[in-house]
Design a protein around this motif. Structure first.
Motif, short mmCIF file in Angstrom:
data_model
loop_
_atom_site.label_atom_id
_atom_site.label_comp_id
_atom_site.label_asym_id
_atom_site.label_seq_id
_atom_site.Cartn_x
_atom_site.Cartn_y
_atom_site.Cartn_z
N VAL A 141 37.75 49.36 37.02
CA VAL A 141 37.54 48.70 38.30
C VAL A 141 38.08 47.28 38.17
O VAL A 141 37.91 46.64 37.15
N GLY A 142 38.72 46.82 39.23
CA GLY A 142 39.22 45.45 39.23
C GLY A 142 38.90 44.78 40.55
O GLY A 142 38.81 45.43 41.59
N ARG A 143 38.71 43.47 40.52
CA ARG A 143 38.43 42.71 41.74
C ARG A 143 39.35 41.49 41.75
O ARG A 143 39.48 40.79 40.77
N VAL A 144 39.95 41.27 42.91
CA VAL A 144 40.77 40.08 43.12
C VAL A 144 40.12 39.30 44.26
O VAL A 144 39.82 39.85 45.31
N VAL A 145 39.90 38.01 44.02
CA VAL A 145 39.30 37.14 45.03
C VAL A 145 40.32 36.07 45.38
O VAL A 145 40.79 35.33 44.52
N ARG A 189 36.96 33.36 51.69
CA ARG A 189 37.29 34.22 50.56
C ARG A 189 37.67 35.60 51.05
O ARG A 189 37.05 36.12 51.97
N GLN A 190 38.67 36.16 50.44
CA GLN A 190 39.06 37.55 50.69
C GLN A 190 38.86 38.29 49.38
O GLN A 190 39.37 37.87 48.34
N VAL A 191 38.11 39.37 49.41
CA VAL A 191 37.82 40.13 48.19
C VAL A 191 38.47 41.49 48.30
O VAL A 191 38.27 42.21 49.28
N LEU A 192 39.24 41.83 47.29
CA LEU A 192 39.86 43.15 47.21
C LEU A 192 39.38 43.83 45.94
O LEU A 192 39.50 43.28 44.85
N ASP A 193 38.81 45.03 46.09
CA ASP A 193 38.36 45.81 44.94
C ASP A 193 39.33 46.95 44.69
O ASP A 193 39.77 47.62 45.64
N ASN A 196 31.16 52.57 54.11
CA ASN A 196 31.87 52.24 52.87
C ASN A 196 32.86 53.33 52.49
O ASN A 196 33.38 53.33 51.38
N VAL A 213 39.63 50.43 42.48
CA VAL A 213 38.83 51.39 41.73
C VAL A 213 39.66 52.65 41.51
O VAL A 213 40.37 53.10 42.41
#
Length: 190
Positions: free
Chosen positions: A4-8, A16-20, A41, A22
């Motif tokens: 899993v990775g998250r880019v903020v 803030r824009q959060v992209l996950d 979701n 998976v």
């Protein structure tokens, strides 16, 4: 470890824009979406076509009607922590919990005793950080979930307090949480 990775993205220090990201669970995107917790979701867009919503479970309709529905009748049983998430999401996004979903929540509550303390703690803290934590605590109590997480809650109920207190210990605690939320909101504005 969990693939899993998250880019903020923070544009101006405020927004803030959060992209996950998976790894796909299942053989197809639709299989993956059907294994999610709630229909709101379980929506996606293709990176090749950001204008086309992939919504096999009707999450957009649920959002428009302000309701929280699980992706399947097994969704809450499969991961009882979703009981806490349901209450948190309903408060945070002002979603109603339909009667059928409420019944699924009640059925899943006993499974909370088998969940690791760390997972319960993490989701419980998110519930306290979300809007209306006192209301969320009251709802979790109504479903019987709160005593599975904090067994000492039962001892607080109907414990009378001396004057000038107006409420029993449990109600006093809920009012304190509600007042604290107001104080934190005032501090946050400054």
């Amino acid at each position: 470890e969990f693939q899993v990775g998250r880019v903020v993205f923070a544009s101006d220090g405020q927004t803030r824009q959060v992209l996950d990201f998976v790894k796909l669970q299942g053989e197809s995107l639709e299989d993956d979406l059907r294994k999610r917790d709630f229909t709101v979701n379980a929506m996606a867009v293709s990176l090749g076509d950001l204008n086309t919503l992939i919504d096999p479970l009707g999450g957009l309709a649920d959002l428009r009607h302000h309701r929280l529905n699980p992706c399947s009748v097994q969704s809450l049983q499969a991961d009882p922590v979703r009981v806490l998430r349901a209450v948190r999401m309903s408060a945070k996004y002002q979603l109603s919990i339909p009667p059928e979903t409420r019944q699924l929540i009640v059925t899943a509550v006993p499974g909370l005793v088998g969940v690791s303390a760390e997972r319960l703690r993490d989701e419980f803290l998110k519930t306290l950080e979300a809007p209306k934590p006192a209301a969320s605590l009251r709802i979790l109590d109504h479903f019987g979930a709160l005593e599975k997480i904090i067994p000492q809650i039962a001892a607080m109920k109907e414990v009378e307090q001396s004057p000038p207190h107006l409420y029993d210990l449990w109600e006093h605690t809920l009012h304190t949480v509600q007042a604290l939320e107001g104080i934190l909101q005032l501090l946050d504005k400054n």
